[in-house]
Design an enzyme around this catalytic site. Structure first.
Site: not given
Ligand code: GCB
Length: 606
Positions: A162, A420
Site C-alpha cells: 500500500d 504482513e
Molecule cells: C497495513 C499495511 C500498511 C498499509 C496499512 C493501511 O496493514 O502494513 O502498509 O498502509 O495497513 O493503511 O491499510
C-alpha cells in the site's frame, strides 16, 4: 558494507544534481542508452524519484527501464587509489555503465552497491556515467508484484503493498576512493556493558587487491569520545576494547564514540575508517524488551520515505523536520516500514537517540489480503506460481544486504524481516524458517521479528514462535467493526488475551490507525473525521494499557503518503497520517503528544 567517507586516506565526491534523463522506450539492448548522449531534453534531479517530477503520464506510469546520465571527472590526484561509483539506491534494479562498459548490476531497490572505475578511467580524465534503472516487480523480486500486458500492448504493474511504486535514483550517488595497496573493507562492532565499563567487540576486514606488502602492515583501533579524547586503543583485526566509565547510548540521550579502524605500515597510517558507535545492550526477557537492562516502551511511528514531488527522494530538510516532529510528539522510535531507509536517516537516528525497528523490503507477500478486501477468489501465496524458492533467495539477499549495511547502528534494536506476509497460509513456515535462521547467523546480537497481519490471529499464525517479539498490525474499529468502537474494543482486547495466553513474548503494536481527512470534523465521530481518529486512538490506548505484555505502540502512519492509483479506496493516497503529507498536525497529534510524553517521563523514572 561501509558507507563511503572522506578521511586522511580517502576522498569522496558527491554526484548529486541534475542528470540527463530519458525513458527507455523499446528493447534496452537495442537502444543502448549508455552508448551515446541521451536523446531529448529532459533533466532529472538526483536524489529524487522521477515519477512526479514531470507533468507527463507516460513518465509517471512508465513500467520498465529509464536512463540517467552525466559526465564525471576523476580527480587528478587519485593515481595511488582505487575508485568506485557508489549508488546508494536504484529502485528496483540498477546497471552502471562507464562509457560503453557495463560495470555493475544490482537488484533490490533500497540498498547500496558499488561499481569499480579504476581500470577504466585515469585520474584527471572524464567519462560518461550512465545508470539505467528498472522499476518492474515480479513474483521473484522483493517486494513482489505482477506485470500485465494491456490490450494496447503496454505493460502495467500490479503490486500488493500500500504505497506508490516510486522509482529512480532516490538517494545520493558518489565517486569515492580508497588506497590501492590496502584498505579497510568492512568493520563490524557489537557492544556490551560490564558494570560501568563499555565493551566494543570488533572484527575488521581488510582488502589487499594488489598482492602486496600486507605482511608489513597491521591493524589498529582507536576509540575517541565526543570530546575528541582517545579513550581506548588496541591492535589486531579482531578483538575487543574496553572503555572504563563509558557513557552509554540511551534512547533519547545518544552518545557516540568514534571507533577508528586503521591500517598502519611502519608507523604510518595508510588507511583509516571511523564507525560512529553507541555502546548499549538489547535483551528480550520474557515479555520485556530491555535496552541497557531497563524496560523499554516503544512510542512512535510506522513511517514512509514519501514527500510531494520528490517521492522517495532523500531530503535533509524533511529528514531534520520529521525528527523534530518526532521529538515534539514524544516518539522515541520508528519502524522503517516497509524497506531500508536512506543511510543518512540511520546516522541521524544514531545521533539523536531514536530507536529503530529495521525492516527489509519484503512487503506484499500476501495474496489473501487482496482476495479478502475485494472478495476475490483466494489465491495461494506460497508455491511455485507466486512466492517460490527463487523469491525466497531474493528475500535472503535483502536480509543479507540490510544487515551488511546497518549492523553497526546503535539505533537498530530489532530486525523485521517481513511486513504482513500470509503467515496463516500453508507453506509460510517452510518459507520463513530458513530466513529466520539466516538472520540469526548474520547477526546473533539482535532480536528478530516479522510484522503480523490481522487475519493471522494467535490461533492461526504458523510462524510467530520462530521470532523474539510479536509485532502486530491491527485495525479494530477501522477495517473491522468500522466506526463501532465499543465492539472493536472488546474484539481487540479478546485477541490480545489470546496472544498473551499462547506466547510469553513482548508485544509491539506496530500498526493501528484510521484514515482521516485533515479538516473534516464531526460531532458524531464519523469515520474519516479528525474526531474519529482521536476517539479511535483513545480506545486502542485504553486496551494497550490493560496489558503489561504490550511494550510498544507505533501508530500508522507518521504522515499521509502516496499509494497506487488503482486502490479505489484511497483518494490521493493513504490518509492515516498523524501529520498531513506536508507535515501539518491533525487533532490527534496533541493527544499523542500528551500520552507519549507522559510515557517517556515514566520510562525515565524507572
Ligand atoms: C497495513 C499495511 C500498511 C498499509 C496499512 C493501511 O496493514 O502494513 O502498509 O498502509 O495497513 O493503511 O491499510
Amino acid at each position: 558494507m561501509l558507507k563511503p567517507q572522506a578521511t586522511a586516506t580517502r576522498d569522496l565526491v558527491n554526484l548529486d544534481g541534475t542528470w540527463r534523463f530519458a525513458l527507455v522506450q523499446s528493447d534496452i539492448e537495442k537502444e543502448a542508452p549508455w552508448s551515446k548522449p541521451l536523446p531529448g531534453t529532459l533533466d532529472a534531479p538526483v536524489p529524487a524519484s522521477y515519477n512526479d517530477i514531470f507533468v507527463d503520464p507516460a513518465i509517471h506510469n512508465h513500467v520498465g527501464w529509464v536512463s540517467y546520465q552525466r559526465t564525471v571527472t576523476v580527480p587528478r590526484g587519485w593515481s595511488q587509489d582505487r575508485y568506485f561509483v557508489r549508488v546508494s539506491a536504484a529502485t528496483h534494479r540498477g546497471r552502471v555503465y562507464i562509457n560503453d562498459k557495463l560495470v555493475a548490476e544490482h537488484i533490490g531497490g533500497y540498498t547500496p552497491f558499488d561499481a569499480e572505475v579504476t581500470e577504466l578511467v585515469k585520474p584527471g580524465e572524464s567519462f560518461r556515467l550512465t545508470i539505467t534503472v528498472n522499476n518492474e516487480l515480479t513474483n521473484v523480486t522483493i517486494p513482489p508484484g505482477i506485470i500485465e500486458v494491456k490490450q494496447n500492448g503496454q505493460k502495467s504493474q500490479r503490486y500488493f503493498h500500500d504505497f506508490y511504486n516510486y522509482a529512480g535514483l532516490a538517494r545520493s550517488v558518489w565517486l569515492y576512493s580508497v588506497p590501492k595497496a590496502e584498505y579497510v573493507q568492512d568493520v563490524t562492532v557489537v557492544t556490551d556493558v560490564e558494570g560501568s565499563t563499555g565493551v566494543i567487540n570488533y572484527d575488521i576486514k581488510t582488502a589487499t587487491p594488489e598482492a602486496s606488502n600486507s605482511n608489513s602492515s597491521s591493524v589498529h583501533v582507536v576509540v575517541v569520545d565526543e570530546a575528541d579524547k582517545v579513550v581506548a586503543e588496541a591492535s589486531g583485526a579482531k578483538g575487543s576494547v574496553k572503555i572504563p566509565n563509558a557513557t552509554l547510548w540511551q534512547p533519547g540521550a545518544a552518545y557516540l564514540y568514534q571507533f577508528r579502524a586503521e591500517i598502519r605500515q611502519g608507523g604510518k597510517v595508510v588507511d583509516s575508517y571511523s564507525v560512529a558507535t553507541g555502546i548499549r545492550t538489547i535483551e528480550v526477557r520474557d515479555y520485556e524488551f530491555l535496552i541497557n537492562g531497563k524496560p523499554f516502551y516503544f512510542t512512535g511511528f510506522g513511517r514512509h520515505e514519501d514527500t510531494a514531488i520528490r517521492g522517495k527522494g532523500h531530503d535533509s530538510a524533511y529528514m531534520v523536520h520529521d525528527f523534530q516532529l518526532m521529538h515534539w510528539i514524544g516518539a522515541n522510535s520508528f519502524r522503517t516500514s516497509h524497506y531500508p531507509y536512506a543511510e543518512e536517516v540511520m546516522d541521524f537516528a544514531d545521533r539523536h537517540g531514536i530507536v529503530v525497528i529495521d525492516e527489509t523490503p519484503a512487503v506484499g507477500l500476501n495474496l489473501a489480503i487482496d482476495s479478502g478486501l475485494f472478495g476475490k477468489k483466494l489465491k495461494h501465496t506460497w508455491g511455485p506460481e507466486y512466492i517460490n524458492d527463487q523469491t525466497r533467495e531474493a528475500h535472503a539477499d535483502s536480509i543479507r544486504e540490510l544487515i551488511a549495511r546497518d549492523k553497526n547502528h546503535a539505533c537498530v534494536v530489532l530486525w523485521s524481516i517481513s511486513n504482513e506476509p500470509s503467515s496463516s497460509e500453508e507453506g509460510a513456515r517452510e518459507y520463513f524458517e530458513p530466513l529466520v535462521k539466516l538472520t540469526r547467523e548474520l547477526d546473533p546480537s539482535r532480536p528478530v521479528c516479522f510484522v503480523n497481519v490481522m487475519f493471522a490471529t494467535y490461533d492461526k499464525c504458523l510462524i510467530s514462535d520462530l521470532f523474539d517479539v510479536l509485532c502486530l498490525n491491527r485495525y479494530y474499529g477501522w477495517y473491522m467493526h468500522t466506526g463501532d468502537l465499543p465492539t472493536a474494543e472488546a474484539a481487540f482486547e479478546d485477541e490480545l488475551k489470546g496472544w498473551v495466553a499462547k506466547y510469553k513474548k513482548p508485544i509491539v503494536m506496530t500498526e493501528y490507525g484510521a484514515d482521516t481527512m485533515s479538516g473534516f470534523r464531526s460531532y458524531y465521530n464519523a469515520p474519516w473525521s479528525e474526531d474519529f481518529q482521536v476517539a479511535y486512538y483513545n480506545m486502542c490506548h485504553a486496551v494497550h494499557d490493560r496489558f503489561p505484555e504490550v511494550v510498544g505502540e507505533q501508530v500508522w502512519n507518521f504522515a499521509d503518503f502516496q499509494t497506487a492509483a488503482t486502490h479505489i479506496f484511497r483518494v490521493d493516497g493513504n490518509k492515516k497520517g498523524i501529520f498531513t503529507r506536508d507535515r501539518k498536525p491533525k487533532a490527534i497529534a496533541g493527544v499523542l503528544r500528551e500520552r507519549w510524553n507522559a510515557k517517556l517521563k515514566e520510562l525515565n523514572e524507572l
